[in-house]
Design a protein around this motif. Structure first.
Motif, PDB file in Angstrom:
ATOM      1  N   ALA A 126       1.007  -1.352  -0.113  1.00 38.12           N
ATOM      2  CA  ALA A 126       0.149  -0.066   0.126  1.00 38.12           C
ATOM      3  C   ALA A 126       0.753   1.195   0.012  1.00 38.12           C
ATOM      4  CB  ALA A 126      -0.970   0.067   1.150  1.00 38.12           C
ATOM      5  N   LYS A 172      -0.638  -0.920   9.902  1.00 38.94           N
ATOM      6  CA  LYS A 172      -1.312   0.297  10.246  1.00 38.94           C
ATOM      7  C   LYS A 172      -1.446   1.296   9.017  1.00 38.94           C
ATOM      8  CE  LYS A 172      -0.073   0.119  15.414  1.00 38.94           C
ATOM      9  NZ  LYS A 172       0.777   0.571  16.198  1.00 38.94           N
ATOM     10  N   GLN A 206       1.222   3.936   6.538  1.00 39.57           N
ATOM     11  CA  GLN A 206       2.273   5.001   6.874  1.00 39.57           C
ATOM     12  C   GLN A 206       1.865   6.359   6.353  1.00 39.57           C
ATOM     13  OE1 GLN A 206       5.959   3.359   4.935  1.00 39.57           O
ATOM     14  NE2 GLN A 206       6.580   2.901   6.956  1.00 39.57           N
ATOM     15  N   ALA A 237       0.231  -7.694  10.111  1.00 44.38           N
ATOM     16  CA  ALA A 237       1.668  -7.095   9.657  1.00 44.38           C
ATOM     17  C   ALA A 237       1.928  -5.981  10.929  1.00 44.38           C
ATOM     18  CB  ALA A 237       1.891  -6.690   8.580  1.00 44.38           C
ATOM     19  N   HIS A 273       4.598  -4.651  14.408  1.00 38.75           N
ATOM     20  CA  HIS A 273       5.399  -5.032  15.526  1.00 38.75           C
ATOM     21  C   HIS A 273       4.907  -4.577  16.931  1.00 38.75           C
ATOM     22  CE1 HIS A 273       9.016  -5.814  13.142  1.00 38.75           C
ATOM     23  NE2 HIS A 273       8.267  -5.159  12.095  1.00 38.75           N
ATOM     24  N   LEU A 330       6.631  -9.302   9.885  1.00 37.79           N
ATOM     25  CA  LEU A 330       7.519  -8.245  10.454  1.00 37.79           C
ATOM     26  C   LEU A 330       8.168  -7.404   9.475  1.00 37.79           C
ATOM     27  CD1 LEU A 330       8.537 -10.448  13.317  1.00 37.79           C
ATOM     28  CD2 LEU A 330       6.651  -8.664  13.204  1.00 37.79           C
ATOM     29  N   LEU A 375      12.949  -3.309  11.833  1.00 41.24           N
ATOM     30  CA  LEU A 375      12.171  -2.931  12.992  1.00 41.24           C
ATOM     31  C   LEU A 375      12.555  -4.097  14.185  1.00 41.24           C
ATOM     32  CD1 LEU A 375       8.625  -1.580  11.895  1.00 41.24           C
ATOM     33  CD2 LEU A 375      10.817  -0.348  12.520  1.00 41.24           C
ATOM     34  N   TYR A 405       9.284  -9.122   6.037  1.00 43.96           N
ATOM     35  CA  TYR A 405       9.555  -8.439   4.596  1.00 43.96           C
ATOM     36  C   TYR A 405      10.957  -7.832   4.722  1.00 43.96           C
ATOM     37  CZ  TYR A 405       8.271  -4.867   0.953  1.00 43.96           C
ATOM     38  OH  TYR A 405       8.097  -4.091  -0.009  1.00 43.96           O
ATOM     39  N   ARG A 438      10.853   9.869  20.526  1.00 39.84           N
ATOM     40  CA  ARG A 438      11.681   8.552  20.379  1.00 39.84           C
ATOM     41  C   ARG A 438      12.516   8.438  19.093  1.00 39.84           C
ATOM     42  NH1 ARG A 438       8.492   3.402  22.250  1.00 39.84           N
ATOM     43  NH2 ARG A 438       7.092   4.545  20.979  1.00 39.84           N
ATOM     44  N   TRP A 451      15.795   6.700  17.662  1.00 37.71           N
ATOM     45  CA  TRP A 451      16.059   5.695  16.590  1.00 37.71           C
ATOM     46  C   TRP A 451      16.859   6.067  15.375  1.00 37.71           C
ATOM     47  CZ3 TRP A 451       9.893   4.950  16.061  1.00 37.71           C
ATOM     48  CH2 TRP A 451       9.317   4.409  17.170  1.00 37.71           C
ATOM     49  N   ARG A 454      20.558   5.961  16.482  1.00 37.03           N
ATOM     50  CA  ARG A 454      20.814   4.333  16.645  1.00 37.03           C
ATOM     51  C   ARG A 454      21.039   3.654  15.284  1.00 37.03           C
ATOM     52  NH1 ARG A 454      15.894   0.806  17.446  1.00 37.03           N
ATOM     53  NH2 ARG A 454      15.781   1.740  15.723  1.00 37.03           N
TER      54      ARG A 454
HETATM   55  C1  FAD Z   1       5.335  -6.747   6.670  1.00 31.56           C
HETATM   56  C2  FAD Z   1       5.076  -5.391   6.866  1.00 31.56           C
HETATM   57  C3  FAD Z   1       4.516  -4.609   5.668  1.00 31.56           C
HETATM   58  C4  FAD Z   1       4.301  -3.401   5.545  1.00 31.56           C
HETATM   59  N1  FAD Z   1       4.034  -2.861   4.510  1.00 31.56           N
HETATM   60  C5  FAD Z   1       3.542  -1.654   4.475  1.00 31.56           C
HETATM   61  C6  FAD Z   1       2.646  -1.299   3.292  1.00 31.56           C
HETATM   62  O1  FAD Z   1       2.603  -1.769   2.177  1.00 31.56           O
HETATM   63  N2  FAD Z   1       2.290   0.243   3.311  1.00 31.56           N
HETATM   64  C7  FAD Z   1       2.271   0.932   4.400  1.00 31.56           C
HETATM   65  O2  FAD Z   1       2.095   2.204   4.368  1.00 31.56           O
HETATM   66  N3  FAD Z   1       2.980   0.546   5.563  1.00 31.56           N
HETATM   67  C8  FAD Z   1       3.371  -0.771   5.648  1.00 31.56           C
HETATM   68  N4  FAD Z   1       4.225  -1.114   6.571  1.00 31.56           N
HETATM   69  C9  FAD Z   1       4.690  -0.215   7.711  1.00 31.56           C
HETATM   70  C10 FAD Z   1       3.297  -0.100   8.866  1.00 31.56           C
HETATM   71  O3  FAD Z   1       2.309   0.533   7.886  1.00 31.56           O
HETATM   72  C11 FAD Z   1       3.843   0.598  10.005  1.00 31.56           C
HETATM   73  O4  FAD Z   1       4.248   1.693   9.640  1.00 31.56           O
HETATM   74  C12 FAD Z   1       4.779  -0.165  10.618  1.00 31.56           C
HETATM   75  O5  FAD Z   1       4.612  -1.440  10.758  1.00 31.56           O
HETATM   76  C13 FAD Z   1       4.866   0.349  12.358  1.00 31.56           C
HETATM   77  O6  FAD Z   1       3.718   0.042  12.841  1.00 31.56           O
HETATM   78  P1  FAD Z   1       3.694  -1.231  13.945  1.00 31.56           P
HETATM   79  O7  FAD Z   1       2.053  -1.806  13.719  1.00 31.56           O
HETATM   80  O8  FAD Z   1       4.726  -2.107  13.649  1.00 31.56           O
HETATM   81  O9  FAD Z   1       3.631  -0.286  15.348  1.00 31.56           O
HETATM   82  P2  FAD Z   1       4.352   0.698  16.089  1.00 31.56           P
HETATM   83  O10 FAD Z   1       3.513   0.819  17.053  1.00 31.56           O
HETATM   84  O11 FAD Z   1       4.703   1.909  15.101  1.00 31.56           O
HETATM   85  O12 FAD Z   1       5.310   0.063  16.583  1.00 31.56           O
HETATM   86  C14 FAD Z   1       5.424  -1.228  17.387  1.00 31.56           C
HETATM   87  C15 FAD Z   1       6.777  -1.239  18.485  1.00 31.56           C
HETATM   88  O13 FAD Z   1       7.832  -0.969  17.715  1.00 31.56           O
HETATM   89  C16 FAD Z   1       8.707   0.460  18.298  1.00 31.56           C
HETATM   90  N5  FAD Z   1       9.198   0.746  16.974  1.00 31.56           N
HETATM   91  C17 FAD Z   1       8.513   1.166  15.974  1.00 31.56           C
HETATM   92  N6  FAD Z   1       9.569   1.612  15.206  1.00 31.56           N
HETATM   93  C18 FAD Z   1      10.694   1.497  15.397  1.00 31.56           C
HETATM   94  C19 FAD Z   1      11.952   1.767  15.115  1.00 31.56           C
HETATM   95  N7  FAD Z   1      12.182   2.363  13.999  1.00 31.56           N
HETATM   96  N8  FAD Z   1      13.010   1.722  15.945  1.00 31.56           N
HETATM   97  C20 FAD Z   1      12.817   1.034  17.143  1.00 31.56           C
HETATM   98  N9  FAD Z   1      11.534   0.657  17.599  1.00 31.56           N
HETATM   99  C21 FAD Z   1      10.362   0.954  16.681  1.00 31.56           C
HETATM  100  C22 FAD Z   1       7.799   1.046  18.813  1.00 31.56           C
HETATM  101  O14 FAD Z   1       8.010   1.848  19.722  1.00 31.56           O
HETATM  102  C23 FAD Z   1       6.823   0.162  19.331  1.00 31.56           C
HETATM  103  O15 FAD Z   1       6.960  -0.094  20.679  1.00 31.56           O
HETATM  104  C24 FAD Z   1       4.383  -2.632   6.699  1.00 31.56           C
HETATM  105  C25 FAD Z   1       4.767  -3.098   8.068  1.00 31.56           C
HETATM  106  C26 FAD Z   1       5.245  -4.748   8.008  1.00 31.56           C
HETATM  107  C27 FAD Z   1       5.388  -5.082   9.396  1.00 31.56           C
END
Ligand code: FAD
Length: 301
Positions: free
Chosen positions: A115, A167, A169, A201, A203, A226, A230, A249, A269, A273, A276
């Motif tokens: 997406a 979720k 982006q 999908a 974290h 995942l 991340l 991924y 934060r 990140w 780091r």
């Molecule tokens: C397999 C996969 C495919 C995806 N494909 C798409 C897509 O096609 N289109 C799209 O718009 N988005 C995509 N995403 C990204 C998604 O939309 C989110 O932006 C991203 O996954 C972060 O959201 P979260 O649900 O993992 O939770 P979050 O709440 O953002 O993160 C969960 C936890 O991880 C920690 N965390 C998050 N990022 C970091 C970091 N960089 N460093 C350290 N800790 C961190 C947070 O503090 C939190 O504790 C994809 C994600 C995954 C996992």
């Protein structure tokens, strides 16, 4: 110009080189071989992978299509691996998509539509429909942040396609304050008991557990996905505990940060990140070495 705008310009000038370096922590490397090496290591640990070529801005659609064709051929025979693609980068051109789909059918490799921004959904869906019955397995991403995703979930269910819920982006212009986690679960509810397979999908461990439970209670097949770079240890531990299959991924090509620097003020934060990730990208002798450390850490939990 106010001192605040000046300070912002100076900060952004300092942050940009750092961001370019930090982004490298989120791709396996520049080449397909880098991503395949990671995918093979994941397979050794019983984890699936989806490999995705991330193109640079203004890259010719035919060059992107060639990268997808190369990816399809490389994944042939690699069980539990599939290709993620970005159809806006093909400019939705049916002749290019046709070539990729024909090769995916020949090699029996699944093609998954990532997406992007909200305005790309209608043309992406139209292209998806056009090739749905062309003989290759196609799957689609639904971002929970967009209110339209509940309807898109019904569309996916009707067509019997596998979906990945994220979720998202990009915010929903029609509902910029929509909570991504609540939206995520609304989409899960629209899929539970109806969809063929749902990849959860995220974290966000509590959210992923809730989504998996809702899907399982409705007898819907599901897995966890995942994103390379991340944090994974808590998610992998949870997947083990729930005995749910995992795909990672693994992007390659142009590196992008998975967080917006404009959100630093609301989420400080992000600054940590950034630093780091920049250090990590510098210290790793190669992407494969860094991956080895991350997976070792993940196994420690
Ligand atoms: C397999 C996969 C495919 C995806 N494909 C798409 C897509 O096609 N289109 C799209 O718009 N988005 C995509 N995403 C990204 C998604 O939309 C989110 O932006 C991203 O996954 C972060 O959201 P979260 O649900 O993992 O939770 P979050 O709440 O953002 O993160 C969960 C936890 O991880 C920690 N965390 C998050 N990022 C970091 C970091 N960089 N460093 C350290 N800790 C961190 C947070 O503090 C939190 O504790 C994809 C994600 C995954 C996992």
């Amino acid at each position: 110009m106010s001192w605040i705008s000046k300070a912002r310009r100076v900060a952004s000038r300092c942050l940009t080189p750092l961001a370019l370096r930090a982004a490298k922590a989120y791709v396996a490397g520049e080449r397909l071989e880098d991503a395949l090496a990671v995918a093979d290591r994941l397979a050794d640990r019983g984890l699936g992978a989806t490999v995705g070529y991330w193109d640079a801005p203004n890259e010719a659609p035919s060059t992107v299509a060639d990268a997808y064709l190369e990816g399809v051929r490389a994944l042939a025979g690699r069980e539990h691996a599939y290709l993620s693609i970005k159809v806006p980068s093909l400019q939705y051109r049916p002749e290019l998509m046709g070539e990729v789909v024909a090769e995916a059918m020949r090699q029996r490799v699944r093609l998954h539509f990532d997406a992007l921004s909200p305005e790309t959904v209608d043309p992406s869906r139209a292209l998806f429909e056009q090739f749905l019955d062309a003989g290759a397995e196609l799957s689609f991403t639904l971002p929970g942040r967009w209110s339209r995703s509940v309807d898109d979930a019904a569309w996916a269910v009707e067509r019997g396609v596998m979906v990945r819920v994220v979720k998202g982006q990009w915010p929903d212009p029609a509902a910029p304050n929509r909570d991504p986690s609540e939206g995520f679960l609304e989409v899960i509810d629209a899929l539970a008991g109806r969809a063929r397979h749902v990849a959860v999908a995220s974290h966000d461990v509590p959210l992923a557990i809730e989504a998996i439970n809702r899907l399982r209670n409705a007898d819907t097949s599901c897995g966890l996905e995942l994103l390379y770079g991340l944090p994974m240890p808590r998610s992998l531990e949870m997947a083990d505990r729930l005995a749910v299959g995992v795909h990672v991924y693994v992007p390659y090509g142009r590196a992008y940060l998975p967080y917006a620097l404009s959100r630093v003020r609301s989420n400080p934060r992000i600054l940590w990140w950034l630093v780091r990730d920049a250090v990590l990208a510098c210290c790793a002798t190669s992407p494969a070495d860094r991956d080895e450390h991350e997976l070792a850490d993940a196994r420690k939990g």
